[in-house]
Motif scaffolding. Structure first.
Motif, PDB file in Angstrom:
ATOM      1  N   ILE A 134     128.255  73.680 -43.795  1.00  0.00           N
ATOM      2  CA  ILE A 134     128.082  74.702 -42.912  1.00  0.00           C
ATOM      3  C   ILE A 134     129.295  75.011 -42.060  1.00  0.00           C
ATOM      4  CG2 ILE A 134     126.859  75.862 -41.010  1.00  0.00           C
ATOM      5  CD1 ILE A 134     124.409  74.260 -42.051  1.00  0.00           C
ATOM      6  N   GLU A 135     129.954  75.939 -42.235  1.00  0.00           N
ATOM      7  CA  GLU A 135     131.333  76.234 -41.501  1.00  0.00           C
ATOM      8  C   GLU A 135     131.127  76.225 -39.952  1.00  0.00           C
ATOM      9  OE1 GLU A 135     135.486  77.056 -41.057  1.00  0.00           O
ATOM     10  OE2 GLU A 135     134.275  76.655 -42.791  1.00  0.00           O
ATOM     11  N   GLY A 136     131.669  75.600 -39.149  1.00  0.00           N
ATOM     12  CA  GLY A 136     131.898  75.607 -37.556  1.00  0.00           C
ATOM     13  C   GLY A 136     130.716  74.722 -37.136  1.00  0.00           C
ATOM     14  N   ALA A 137     130.333  73.835 -38.015  1.00  0.00           N
ATOM     15  CA  ALA A 137     129.218  73.011 -37.493  1.00  0.00           C
ATOM     16  C   ALA A 137     129.697  71.837 -36.610  1.00  0.00           C
ATOM     17  CB  ALA A 137     128.188  72.297 -38.508  1.00  0.00           C
ATOM     18  N   GLN A 191     129.258  78.790 -28.316  1.00  0.00           N
ATOM     19  CA  GLN A 191     128.568  77.970 -29.451  1.00  0.00           C
ATOM     20  C   GLN A 191     127.172  78.781 -29.837  1.00  0.00           C
ATOM     21  OE1 GLN A 191     127.308  74.300 -27.951  1.00  0.00           O
ATOM     22  NE2 GLN A 191     129.468  73.552 -27.905  1.00  0.00           N
ATOM     23  N   LEU A 236     126.729  75.043 -33.627  1.00  0.00           N
ATOM     24  CA  LEU A 236     127.746  75.593 -34.446  1.00  0.00           C
ATOM     25  C   LEU A 236     128.934  76.007 -33.296  1.00  0.00           C
ATOM     26  CD1 LEU A 236     125.647  77.782 -36.543  1.00  0.00           C
ATOM     27  CD2 LEU A 236     127.030  76.162 -37.439  1.00  0.00           C
ATOM     28  N   ARG A 264     130.919  78.768 -32.141  1.00  0.00           N
ATOM     29  CA  ARG A 264     130.857  80.279 -32.499  1.00  0.00           C
ATOM     30  C   ARG A 264     131.983  81.060 -33.178  1.00  0.00           C
ATOM     31  NH1 ARG A 264     127.929  84.215 -27.977  1.00  0.00           N
ATOM     32  NH2 ARG A 264     128.609  86.289 -29.062  1.00  0.00           N
ATOM     33  N   ALA A 285     131.774  80.083 -36.859  1.00  0.00           N
ATOM     34  CA  ALA A 285     130.520  79.978 -37.776  1.00  0.00           C
ATOM     35  C   ALA A 285     130.263  81.551 -38.311  1.00  0.00           C
ATOM     36  CB  ALA A 285     129.245  79.247 -36.909  1.00  0.00           C
ATOM     37  N   ALA A 320     124.912  80.251 -42.266  1.00  0.00           N
ATOM     38  CA  ALA A 320     124.407  78.937 -41.337  1.00  0.00           C
ATOM     39  C   ALA A 320     123.089  78.929 -41.675  1.00  0.00           C
ATOM     40  CB  ALA A 320     124.784  78.858 -40.028  1.00  0.00           C
TER      41      ALA A 320
END
Length: 125
Positions: free
Chosen positions: A16-19, A81, A102, A104, A107, A112
């Motif tokens: 998950i991008e930005g986790a 976030q 995440l 922000r 993400a 997500a």
């Protein structure tokens, strides 16, 4: 394919991008059953306990309103976030939620949510 808690949380962090942090939380006790990520700016055990109150309040409110719906997820939007709470619906997951924090700016919220749902589907508690 069934995956365990540790594997599911690691998958959330890597896929998950930005986790920035993930946890599996038992909202009957407020205890985190597993955490990954976080850090000095995001204490996942504190987040688990605090978000337990959010989930309990929402479940109570839905009962008082007589809504016969399942909560899929709860989104909390902050300035920098997103905090995503996904209630587990499988027979083994009742009373638990996946928590994901995440970044922000990095993400994609729709992706997500989709990925967290996929991870939940494979999670064996």
């Amino acid at each position: 394919m069934a995956i365990n808690i540790e594997t599911a949380l690691k998958e959330a962090m890597t896929s998950i991008e930005g986790a920035i942090g993930a946890a599996l939380v038992d909202y009957t006790s407020g205890m985190a059953l597993g955490t990954v990520g976080g850090g000095k700016d995001l204490d996942l055990t504190v987040a688990a306990a605090g978000n337990t109150d959010v989930v309990r309040a929402k479940v109570r409110t839905m009962e008082m309103l007589g809504l016969q719906e399942e909560i899929e997820d709860i989104l909390i939007t902050l300035g920098t976030q997103y905090h995503l709470i996904r209630l587990l619906t499988g027979r083994n997951g009742k009373g638990m939620f996946l928590y994901l924090a995440l970044d922000r700016s990095r993400a994609n919220l729709a992706m997500a949510r989709h990925q967290l749902k996929t991870i939940e589907g494979g999670l064996e508690v």
